[in-house]
Design a protein around this motif. Sequence first.
Motif, PDB file in Angstrom:
ATOM      1  N   GLU A 117       0.826  -1.213   0.000  1.00 15.86           N
ATOM      2  CA  GLU A 117       0.000   0.000   0.000  1.00 15.86           C
ATOM      3  C   GLU A 117       0.863   1.266   0.000  1.00 15.86           C
ATOM      4  O   GLU A 117       0.668   2.173  -0.829  1.00 15.86           O
ATOM      5  CB  GLU A 117      -0.905  -0.043   1.240  1.00 15.86           C
ATOM      6  CG  GLU A 117      -1.942   1.048   1.263  1.00 15.86           C
ATOM      7  CD  GLU A 117      -2.716   1.074   2.590  1.00 15.86           C
ATOM      8  OE1 GLU A 117      -2.734   0.065   3.327  1.00 15.86           O
ATOM      9  OE2 GLU A 117      -3.288   2.133   2.878  1.00 15.86           O
TER      10      GLU A 117
ATOM     11  N   LYS B 263       2.904   1.648  -3.282  1.00 23.20           N
ATOM     12  CA  LYS B 263       2.095   2.084  -4.428  1.00 23.20           C
ATOM     13  C   LYS B 263       1.751   3.570  -4.320  1.00 23.20           C
ATOM     14  O   LYS B 263       1.886   4.317  -5.280  1.00 23.20           O
ATOM     15  CB  LYS B 263       0.803   1.240  -4.518  1.00 23.20           C
ATOM     16  CG  LYS B 263       1.049  -0.162  -5.054  1.00 23.20           C
ATOM     17  CD  LYS B 263      -0.240  -0.956  -5.193  1.00 23.20           C
ATOM     18  CE  LYS B 263      -0.709  -1.503  -3.869  1.00 23.20           C
ATOM     19  NZ  LYS B 263      -1.812  -2.483  -3.997  1.00 23.20           N
TER      20      LYS B 263
ATOM     21  N   TYR C 220       7.192  -7.652  -7.637  1.00 16.10           N
ATOM     22  CA  TYR C 220       5.997  -8.245  -8.251  1.00 16.10           C
ATOM     23  C   TYR C 220       4.773  -8.101  -7.365  1.00 16.10           C
ATOM     24  O   TYR C 220       3.660  -8.325  -7.800  1.00 16.10           O
ATOM     25  CB  TYR C 220       6.226  -9.671  -8.754  1.00 16.10           C
ATOM     26  CG  TYR C 220       6.641 -10.723  -7.769  1.00 16.10           C
ATOM     27  CD1 TYR C 220       5.792 -11.165  -6.771  1.00 16.10           C
ATOM     28  CD2 TYR C 220       7.900 -11.323  -7.877  1.00 16.10           C
ATOM     29  CE1 TYR C 220       6.172 -12.147  -5.885  1.00 16.10           C
ATOM     30  CE2 TYR C 220       8.296 -12.314  -6.994  1.00 16.10           C
ATOM     31  CZ  TYR C 220       7.419 -12.721  -5.994  1.00 16.10           C
ATOM     32  OH  TYR C 220       7.799 -13.700  -5.126  1.00 16.10           O
ATOM     33  N   ASP C 221       4.986  -7.722  -6.112  1.00 13.92           N
ATOM     34  CA  ASP C 221       3.846  -7.480  -5.233  1.00 13.92           C
ATOM     35  C   ASP C 221       3.168  -6.137  -5.562  1.00 13.92           C
ATOM     36  O   ASP C 221       1.949  -6.057  -5.630  1.00 13.92           O
ATOM     37  CB  ASP C 221       4.308  -7.487  -3.775  1.00 13.92           C
ATOM     38  CG  ASP C 221       3.154  -7.429  -2.787  1.00 13.92           C
ATOM     39  OD1 ASP C 221       2.334  -8.371  -2.797  1.00 13.92           O
ATOM     40  OD2 ASP C 221       3.063  -6.453  -2.026  1.00 13.92           O
TER      41      ASP C 221
ATOM     42  N   PRO D   8       1.912  -4.507 -10.336  1.00 18.99           N
ATOM     43  CA  PRO D   8       0.622  -4.468 -11.036  1.00 18.99           C
ATOM     44  C   PRO D   8      -0.301  -3.378 -10.490  1.00 18.99           C
ATOM     45  O   PRO D   8      -0.946  -2.657 -11.259  1.00 18.99           O
ATOM     46  CB  PRO D   8       0.049  -5.873 -10.799  1.00 18.99           C
ATOM     47  CG  PRO D   8       1.253  -6.736 -10.549  1.00 18.99           C
ATOM     48  CD  PRO D   8       2.198  -5.844  -9.772  1.00 18.99           C
ATOM     49  N   GLY D   9      -0.353  -3.244  -9.165  1.00 14.71           N
ATOM     50  CA  GLY D   9      -1.204  -2.223  -8.559  1.00 14.71           C
ATOM     51  C   GLY D   9      -0.743  -0.825  -8.933  1.00 14.71           C
ATOM     52  O   GLY D   9      -1.555   0.070  -9.182  1.00 14.71           O
TER      53      GLY D   9
ATOM     54  N   VAL E  40      -2.063   0.034 -12.284  1.00 15.99           N
ATOM     55  CA  VAL E  40      -3.465   0.472 -12.253  1.00 15.99           C
ATOM     56  C   VAL E  40      -3.536   1.942 -11.842  1.00 15.99           C
ATOM     57  O   VAL E  40      -4.231   2.748 -12.457  1.00 15.99           O
ATOM     58  CB  VAL E  40      -4.298  -0.406 -11.301  1.00 15.99           C
ATOM     59  CG1 VAL E  40      -5.709   0.161 -11.131  1.00 15.99           C
ATOM     60  CG2 VAL E  40      -4.368  -1.837 -11.828  1.00 15.99           C
TER      61      VAL E  40
ATOM     62  N   GLY F   3      -2.592   4.245 -14.580  1.00 14.14           N
ATOM     63  CA  GLY F   3      -3.315   4.071 -15.834  1.00 14.14           C
ATOM     64  C   GLY F   3      -2.445   3.440 -16.898  1.00 14.14           C
ATOM     65  O   GLY F   3      -2.537   3.746 -18.081  1.00 14.14           O
TER      66      GLY F   3
ATOM     67  N   ARG G 274      -4.627   0.744   5.534  1.00 12.31           N
ATOM     68  CA  ARG G 274      -5.359  -0.518   5.616  1.00 12.31           C
ATOM     69  C   ARG G 274      -4.399  -1.707   5.727  1.00 12.31           C
ATOM     70  O   ARG G 274      -4.812  -2.844   5.629  1.00 12.31           O
ATOM     71  CB  ARG G 274      -6.275  -0.664   4.408  1.00 12.31           C
ATOM     72  CG  ARG G 274      -7.220   0.548   4.262  1.00 12.31           C
ATOM     73  CD  ARG G 274      -8.285   0.335   3.235  1.00 12.31           C
ATOM     74  NE  ARG G 274      -8.941  -0.956   3.374  1.00 12.31           N
ATOM     75  CZ  ARG G 274      -9.902  -1.225   4.239  1.00 12.31           C
ATOM     76  NH1 ARG G 274     -10.339  -0.297   5.063  1.00 12.31           N
ATOM     77  NH2 ARG G 274     -10.437  -2.419   4.283  1.00 12.31           N
ATOM     78  N   SER G 275      -3.115  -1.417   5.893  1.00  5.84           N
ATOM     79  CA  SER G 275      -2.166  -2.506   6.146  1.00  5.84           C
ATOM     80  C   SER G 275      -1.168  -2.065   7.200  1.00  5.84           C
ATOM     81  O   SER G 275      -0.914  -0.870   7.359  1.00  5.84           O
ATOM     82  CB  SER G 275      -1.455  -2.938   4.859  1.00  5.84           C
ATOM     83  OG  SER G 275      -1.359  -1.890   3.939  1.00  5.84           O
TER      84      SER G 275
ATOM     85  N   MET H  87      -4.768  -7.857 -17.396  1.00  4.87           N
ATOM     86  CA  MET H  87      -5.519  -6.625 -17.167  1.00  4.87           C
ATOM     87  C   MET H  87      -6.997  -6.847 -17.519  1.00  4.87           C
ATOM     88  O   MET H  87      -7.896  -6.410 -16.792  1.00  4.87           O
ATOM     89  CB  MET H  87      -4.915  -5.511 -18.033  1.00  4.87           C
ATOM     90  CG  MET H  87      -5.173  -4.113 -17.560  1.00  4.87           C
ATOM     91  SD  MET H  87      -4.483  -3.729 -15.935  1.00  4.87           S
ATOM     92  CE  MET H  87      -2.814  -3.231 -16.330  1.00  4.87           C
TER      93      MET H  87
ATOM     94  N   PRO I 113      -2.905  -9.019  -7.621  1.00  5.35           N
ATOM     95  CA  PRO I 113      -2.616  -7.624  -7.277  1.00  5.35           C
ATOM     96  C   PRO I 113      -3.385  -6.597  -8.121  1.00  5.35           C
ATOM     97  O   PRO I 113      -3.760  -5.540  -7.602  1.00  5.35           O
ATOM     98  CB  PRO I 113      -1.106  -7.495  -7.544  1.00  5.35           C
ATOM     99  CG  PRO I 113      -0.564  -8.875  -7.610  1.00  5.35           C
ATOM    100  CD  PRO I 113      -1.696  -9.810  -7.894  1.00  5.35           C
ATOM    101  N   LEU I 114      -3.646  -6.901  -9.389  1.00  3.70           N
ATOM    102  CA  LEU I 114      -4.433  -5.969 -10.222  1.00  3.70           C
ATOM    103  C   LEU I 114      -5.856  -5.845  -9.695  1.00  3.70           C
ATOM    104  O   LEU I 114      -6.394  -4.747  -9.547  1.00  3.70           O
ATOM    105  CB  LEU I 114      -4.504  -6.465 -11.676  1.00  3.70           C
ATOM    106  CG  LEU I 114      -3.262  -6.358 -12.559  1.00  3.70           C
ATOM    107  CD1 LEU I 114      -3.524  -7.027 -13.904  1.00  3.70           C
ATOM    108  CD2 LEU I 114      -2.846  -4.911 -12.753  1.00  3.70           C
TER     109      LEU I 114
ATOM    110  N   GLU J  25      -6.208  -3.752  -6.586  1.00  2.00           N
ATOM    111  CA  GLU J  25      -6.104  -2.310  -6.829  1.00  2.00           C
ATOM    112  C   GLU J  25      -7.364  -1.782  -7.518  1.00  2.00           C
ATOM    113  O   GLU J  25      -7.839  -0.689  -7.212  1.00  2.00           O
ATOM    114  CB  GLU J  25      -4.869  -2.032  -7.689  1.00  2.00           C
ATOM    115  CG  GLU J  25      -4.475  -0.582  -7.742  1.00  2.00           C
ATOM    116  CD  GLU J  25      -4.098  -0.015  -6.377  1.00  2.00           C
ATOM    117  OE1 GLU J  25      -3.442  -0.740  -5.590  1.00  2.00           O
ATOM    118  OE2 GLU J  25      -4.464   1.141  -6.109  1.00  2.00           O
ATOM    119  N   MET J  26      -7.911  -2.571  -8.439  1.00  2.00           N
ATOM    120  CA  MET J  26      -9.136  -2.142  -9.124  1.00  2.00           C
ATOM    121  C   MET J  26     -10.297  -2.012  -8.143  1.00  2.00           C
ATOM    122  O   MET J  26     -11.181  -1.181  -8.318  1.00  2.00           O
ATOM    123  CB  MET J  26      -9.497  -3.130 -10.237  1.00  2.00           C
ATOM    124  CG  MET J  26      -8.539  -3.056 -11.424  1.00  2.00           C
ATOM    125  SD  MET J  26      -8.843  -4.412 -12.586  1.00  2.00           S
ATOM    126  CE  MET J  26      -7.612  -4.032 -13.837  1.00  2.00           C
TER     127      MET J  26
ATOM    128  N   PRO K   5      -6.576  -3.525   0.104  1.00  2.00           N
ATOM    129  CA  PRO K   5      -5.168  -3.889   0.268  1.00  2.00           C
ATOM    130  C   PRO K   5      -4.932  -5.339  -0.146  1.00  2.00           C
ATOM    131  O   PRO K   5      -5.855  -6.148  -0.141  1.00  2.00           O
ATOM    132  CB  PRO K   5      -4.930  -3.712   1.773  1.00  2.00           C
ATOM    133  CG  PRO K   5      -6.272  -3.837   2.403  1.00  2.00           C
ATOM    134  CD  PRO K   5      -7.266  -3.339   1.390  1.00  2.00           C
TER     135      PRO K   5
ATOM    136  N   ALA L 166      -9.565   2.279 -19.053  1.00  2.00           N
ATOM    137  CA  ALA L 166      -8.476   2.601 -18.150  1.00  2.00           C
ATOM    138  C   ALA L 166      -7.081   2.227 -18.649  1.00  2.00           C
ATOM    139  O   ALA L 166      -6.372   3.048 -19.217  1.00  2.00           O
ATOM    140  CB  ALA L 166      -8.744   1.952 -16.805  1.00  2.00           C
TER     141      ALA L 166
END
Lengths: 326, 257
Positions: free
Chosen positions: A75, A78, A102-103, A106-107, A110, A113, A185-186, B97, B131-132, B135-136, B140, B215
């Motif tokens: 968290e 990111k 890798y944790d 991806p987030g 997002v 974008g 939240r963590s 994605m 993980p995607l 986040e979407m 957490p 997105a």
Amino acid sequence: MEPIVIAAELDNGTAHPASLEAVCFARALSRLAPGPLVIIAAGRDVRMAADGLAAATGIDVIAVENEHMAEYTGETWKKTLAASIAPLAPRFVVIPHSARGYDFAPGLAVRLGAGCVTAIEALSEREGVLEFTRLAFGGKALMDIVPPRGRSVLTVQPGAFPAEAPAPAAPGTVTLTRSTAAPERSRPLGRTASGPETASLNEAEVIVAAGRGIGKKENLELIRALAALFPRSALAGSRAVCDAGWLEYARQVGVTGKTVSPRLYIACGISGTAQHLAGMKNSQTIVAINTDAGAPIFNVAHVGVVEDLTRFIPLLIETRGKAVKG
Amino acid sequence: MKILVCVKQVVDSESVIAIAPSGSWIAEEGLVFRMNRFDEYAVEESLVIRDTFPGSVVTALSVGPARVESTVRRAIEMGADRGVRVPLGEGGYASPMAVASLAAAHARDEGYDLILCGAMAEDDMHAQVGPLLAEMLGIPSASSAIALKTADDASAVRVEREIEGGSREILELSLPALVAVQPGINRPRYPSLSNVLRAKGQPVPEEPHAADESANGIERLARLRLPERSSRCEMLEGSSAEKAEKLLALLAAKSLI
Ligand SMILES: Cc1cc2nc3c(=O)[nH]c(=O)nc-3n(C[C@H](O)[C@H](O)[C@H](O)COP(=O)(O)OP(=O)(O)OC[C@H]3O[C@@H](n4cnc5c(N)ncnc54)[C@H](O)[C@@H]3O)c2cc1C
């Protein structure tokens, strides 16, 4: 030109070696997709690591000081990285494909974008189109991926882009910024020490390793008997064998286990995924016994034997017995 | 608790794979499909948690073509209470994605307390969907979980993540949260006869959602190919006995035996 941002991984006030590999990848990338390189070094007490990175690479570093980054939470990473990277409007964000990378990668994609391509091992250009190569199907196949047209977050497989010796260049400039992003939240609760040392694995000259291909726990006796042919030998296994409860975790070789480099490594029924190879590929001589001639273990092996180990190992032991006697 | 477990269907990894003539995926005819092994641990973990919180419901979700229904059904056979499939494509490469945004479309209004995924898929090895998805959904997450404990009041989970060199990072996530689990976290069960029978009669509804194209960029698989054999590997030829002799001779020449 849109920049290429490298999000460095820091470890106790210094840059993790994987960060320099990410820089090496980013340099290769900038030759195909031109753009200035920028390193982001985010963490607690980052100044020293940031200076070190700027000196070692000659690249400008944005140091992001955040007291909440002493311990890892996806968290906070990111939030902090997205806030410092977004204003740079990069085309690519490069991150080591480590347990942290890798944790959060991806987030982070997002949040930015962006698209996301993980565990990259090579890059190339084909007819003017940029492609990233990565393993698939447990290493039995390779994927060539074309990134989306817009922004992308990329993670780089450790070991794939060995860091170059630092070229004597003028150090990059370091800009110090601050972030107060905190986990909501963590909550980080610390770390456990690494697993018990298996002295026998470190000291062994010969390691005989079992994979899922041994089929059942009883067949470990075959592996043990094979190891007994060699003095100073030890028994090890792939993750699959440890997960099955056939062998204790202290004997697991790979990214989440031990790294070994014996004089001889015999892989029995091990497919050879990147996570396993990371722990044994520097062994001096690698022998692989596997029924599948397409198993990726043969890409790192020096000697390959396509055979059913349950038949071949007894035969090998018997042949050796005859030779010694005769 | 409301628990969602995401499962993927993959080709059995023991299969000898060949690239399809199109070069865009493996030739799938005649291959055996099964649940991604990493996801079996996620299903098991969801069942363990359900058993400690009576009244919990486990939903198994798979995003993919019609054939993946059998993998959802496998999760029900293991013990999941219900299954759902969100249609996507006809097989072949699917961008994480796209998969995650469809999973998010399903999960958004369901109010799940905990979402479990496998650490990665055996076929594309992206390790991204978990993980995607988190986040979407704005929740957490933690990946590479090797131990998981839910607080007695179901307000949080304590996760031990595997990191390099055999150590673990420990963190607590407030629920709702997503955890991607590592093999070794538990021992996945075999389906019981009663669950197999129950699964037979249970429909796996198809729940179409529109992909969110706005997105994030979607990468494209240009081609799938087989790696070139490294030239350094000497493949031993001949009968089994000949190979055994050659191997011993090679080892002896290097004074290894
Ligand atoms: C984050 C992460 C960390 C990981 N860390 C590690 C790690 O530290 N170490 C590790 O090992 N793995 C690790 N893994 C797991 C890794 O991806 C593989 O799943 C694992 O290494 C596979 O083990 P295996 O080769 O024994 O089994 P498989 O991949 O199932 O291979 C079995 C092989 O045996 C062969 N075989 C079958 N029968 C026979 C027979 N009779 N005779 C001869 N050969 C036979 C098959 O052809 C196949 O090649 C990690 C994964 C993740 C996601």
